[in-house]
Design a protein around this motif. Structure first.
Motif, mmCIF file in Angstrom:
data_model
loop_
_atom_site.group_PDB
_atom_site.id
_atom_site.type_symbol
_atom_site.label_atom_id
_atom_site.label_comp_id
_atom_site.label_asym_id
_atom_site.label_seq_id
_atom_site.Cartn_x
_atom_site.Cartn_y
_atom_site.Cartn_z
ATOM 1 N N GLN B 85 0.849 -1.192 0.000
ATOM 2 C CA GLN B 85 0.000 0.000 0.000
ATOM 3 C C GLN B 85 0.887 1.245 0.000
ATOM 4 O OE1 GLN B 85 -2.346 0.764 3.458
ATOM 5 N NE2 GLN B 85 -3.401 2.457 2.464
ATOM 6 N N LYS B 86 1.887 1.204 0.879
ATOM 7 C CA LYS B 86 2.874 2.293 0.893
ATOM 8 C C LYS B 86 4.235 1.667 0.694
ATOM 9 C CE LYS B 86 0.611 5.811 3.665
ATOM 10 N NZ LYS B 86 -0.124 5.364 4.876
ATOM 11 N N SER B 131 3.062 9.944 -6.875
ATOM 12 C CA SER B 131 1.748 10.232 -6.298
ATOM 13 C C SER B 131 1.117 8.899 -5.883
ATOM 14 C CB SER B 131 0.874 10.908 -7.341
ATOM 15 O OG SER B 131 0.546 9.966 -8.350
ATOM 16 N N GLY B 132 -0.010 8.979 -5.174
ATOM 17 C CA GLY B 132 -0.695 7.755 -4.743
ATOM 18 C C GLY B 132 -0.943 6.811 -5.906
ATOM 19 N N LYS B 136 0.749 2.991 -6.872
ATOM 20 C CA LYS B 136 -0.039 1.764 -7.117
ATOM 21 C C LYS B 136 0.345 1.138 -8.441
ATOM 22 C CE LYS B 136 -2.343 2.625 -3.495
ATOM 23 N NZ LYS B 136 -2.019 1.930 -2.267
ATOM 24 N N SER B 158 -6.594 2.944 -3.137
ATOM 25 C CA SER B 158 -6.534 4.100 -2.240
ATOM 26 C C SER B 158 -5.673 5.210 -2.852
ATOM 27 C CB SER B 158 -5.998 3.700 -0.865
ATOM 28 O OG SER B 158 -4.641 3.393 -0.946
ATOM 29 N N GLY B 159 -6.195 6.408 -2.815
ATOM 30 C CA GLY B 159 -5.466 7.563 -3.364
ATOM 31 C C GLY B 159 -5.442 7.608 -4.877
#
Lengths: 415, 244
Positions: B85-86, B131-132, B136, B158-159
């Motif tokens: 996710q991160k 960026s988010g 991904k 997400s994001g």
């Protein structure tokens, strides 16, 4: 000629007085432990030097086939045994031993020991009293020579002293790209390299200087470098040290005398074995609108000790300087000390900053790569390589690849 | 292929997963839902074998072999893969270079980057300033190159803006082999918080995790409908009433 003679006499006198003068940094060395090796015959081709020398030279970026090179200067121990310039560059570029230049040009008195005082310490003094050549390179006015000139300073005798004095002059509006590789033969255990480098970058000129060092575990290194920049001049230094050394102490200095001059120091240092490395860069902003940046990346492995110095001196307004020094300590027996110094002197509008950081490799990043199927050691090696890979302007593409390959080998060996 | 038996996992001495049972068969796409902090990410990371996630009880079985103590790189070799996710920033190494280390030949870097619309990320330092949505895409790109038999995907939407969710959904379908009839189907365990990804990915099973326990399972769309109506509070009450 008399002028040169008189200068030499004066210099010798000063040097004698400074023969035992200790340097402020680095372990003090007894120079009587080393000897001056004999002169040597010149060779017609670098290939004559044998496979061992050729492969060592290649590791420090010296291309013995001389492809993609404007010229080559090769010094074996004390002797400049090979000099060659590509036909195309004749009349644009001058290349010879610095002793030869001193004999040839009266005006050398304006450059010889003019950037570095001869009595700075015992190493500068010794380089004057027991000088063993060194290179002289000069780009003529307006000549922009992008293809690198290569200079190899090679030591093949055990316990030998090599004390070179290099002078590089880039005349007004000129450009020069110099690649210096310093290394030793595998059979050399101990020895010392003293390298005096005085660089003069004239109005609007550019000098890109890349130096790769490969020494040995018992080898001592004391370079002394000062670069003087005139108005609008640019100097970029790329320095790479990946192999062990006994001790190396250097504090190259750039003096920005002319308005709008710019300097960048990039260095990559991998401390291995019991290496003691005391390396800095000093940027003196003497004229308005000058800028300087120093970027250093260091890795401390095994039992190495690394002192990473950096000093910015702002002596004129509207100047800007930045130090960026980062280190990773890989071993519980190693040491890294980052010593950034900022000095603003009578220049309230000088803007100086630094960031220094020492920290471990992030475990999160290691596991991230492991989760992609990369083994732990390989993951650490990839991250270390990434940490050390600085974008170095002026570095030829193939050399970038060579350095990456060297980094790959070094990180793999070191782990 | 993957069986998680009575699994309890600690992070820094704190019990996060209490008792997790889960079974994923070949070619099955599973969705894992649950409120923030319920332990979804912990489950994925424990399955991948990341060091901070310490199994204190239970077993993780891969085709019957216990892999509790296996390091992540060996799990990856067996066919497990994860999209974080991160993801951490790794300076000086580009996404392209990482791609070179992990590709196993099923998909090529250039083609996949084009499909994901992230070619411009290839020569940037990994995750630096992403960026988010870019992060991904970079994660999925790496998973596509790795082509795992079981893909663990942590909050892929997400994001990410709506346009890009469709691209990401397609990439997940490609990863799971759902785009072609004859292709070998891969399994997936996908965490979703918003459920948006369900509009794009054809999921087979859904699970709801609350406070470190999987409390409910079933058709993922039905489950999500329930959650939309009653919130995770509803799940919690239901779980309590069932003594979970």
């Amino acid at each position: 000629m008399r002028q040169v003679q008189r200068l030499i006499e004066e210099l010798n006198k000063k040097a004698k007085e400074a023969q035992f003068k200790q340097a402020p940094y680095g372990p003090d060395l007894d120079l009587s432990a080393f000897f001056l090796p004999p002169e040597r015959e010149a060779v017609d081709s670098l290939e004559e030097l044998g496979e061992e020398v050729v492969s060592r030279a290649l590791e420090v970026g010296i291309e013995t086939r001389e492809e993609r090179r404007a010229g080559t200067y090769f010094q074996l121990d004390r002797a400049p045994i090979y000099k060659k310039m590509q036909e195309f560059y004749k009349g644009k570029l001058e290349m010879m031993s610095s002793e030869e230049a001193l004999r040839k040009y009266d005006w050398m008195v304006d450059y010889w020991w003019k950037a570095i005082p001869v009595d700075t310490d015992k190493y500068t003094a010794t380089a004057q009293l027991l000088q063993t050549h060194g290179y002289f390179l000069r780009a003529l006015p307006g000549e922009r020579i992008e293809t690198p000139v290569q200079a190899c300073l090679f030591i093949s005798e055990d316990r030998a002293m090599q004390s070179v004095h290099n002078v590089v002059i880039v005349e007004e509006g000129g450009e020069l790209n110099v690649l210096t590789g310093c290394t030793i033969s595998p059979k050399v255990r101990s020895g010392i390299h003293i390298g005096i480098s005085e660089f003069y970058v004239k109005r609007g000129a550019t000098l890109i200087f890349t130096m790769i060092h490969n020494w040995g575990e018992e080898f001592e290194v004391r370079p002394r470098t000062v670069v003087v920049l005139e108005e609008g001049a640019t100097f970029v230094s790329n320095y790479i040290l990946l192999r062990p050394v006994k001790s190396l102490q250097a504090y190259p200095t750039a003096i920005l005398r002319g308005e709008g001059a710019r300097v960048t120091f990039n260095s990559i240092i991998y401390g291995r074995g019991k290496s003691l490395i005391d390396m800095g860069s000093r940027i003196i902003l003497e004229a308005p609108h000058t800028r300087g940046e120093s970027i250093a990346r260091s890795i401390g492995s095994d039992e190495s000790k690394l002192y990473m110095r950096g000093q910015l001196v702002g002596r004129a307004n509207e100047t800007k300087g930045h130090l960026d020094c980062r280190g990773i300590l890989l071993s519980p027996k190693a040491l890294i000390e980052a010593i950034p110094e900022l000095v603003a002197e009578k220049a309230p509008l000088s803007d100086l900053s630094h960031e220094a950081a020492i920290g471990p490799i992030a475990e999160e990043a290691v596991e991230y790569l492991m989760a992609r199927g990369v083994k732990r050691d390989e993951a650490i090696s990839i991250i270390t390589r990434g940490f050390l890979s600085l974008k170095m302007p002026g570095l030829p593409k193939f050399l970038e690849r060579e350095i990456d390959r060297a980094l790959q080998l070094t990180t793999a060996e070191a782990l | 292929m993957l069986v998680v038996e009575d699994l309890a996992v600690e992070i820094d001495g704190k019990l996060v997963l209490k008792r997790v049972n889960l079974s994923i068969g070949e070619g099955e796409a599973h969705i894992l839902m649950g409120p923030n902090g319920s332990g979804k990410t912990t489950l994925l990371r424990a399955i991948m074998g990341l060091g901070k996630y310490k199994v204190v009880k239970g077993r993780i079985l891969w085709y019957g072999q216990e892999i509790n103590d296996m390091p992540p790189d060996e799990r990856a070799k067996l066919g497990l893969g994860i999209a974080f996710q991160k993801a951490p920033v790794i300076r000086g190494i580009t996404l392209r270079q990482i791609g070179g280390h992990i590709t196993n030949g099923e998909h090529t870097l250039e083609v996949m980057a084009k499909q994901l619309g992230c070619e411009e990320l290839l020569d940037r330092d990994l995750n630096y300033g992403f960026s988010g949505g870019e992060m991904k895409k970079a994660e999925l790109l790496q998973l596509l190159l790795q082509a795992p038999r079981l893909a663990l995907i942590d909050e892929p939407e997400s994001g990410v803006d709506l346009d890009n969710i469709a691209i990401i959904g397609e990439a997940i379908n490609l990863l799971l082999g759902k785009t072609k009839v004859l292709e070998e189907k891969k399994a997936g365990l996908i965490i979703t918080h918003t459920g948006h990804i369900l509009d794009y990915v054809n999921a087979d099973y859904g699970h709801v995790m609350i406070e470190g326990v999987i409390v409910c399972g079933g058709n993922p769309r039905d489950l999500f409908k329930q959650i939309r109506e009653h919130g995770y509070e509803g799940c919690l009450e239901c779980a309590r009433s069932r003594g979970l």
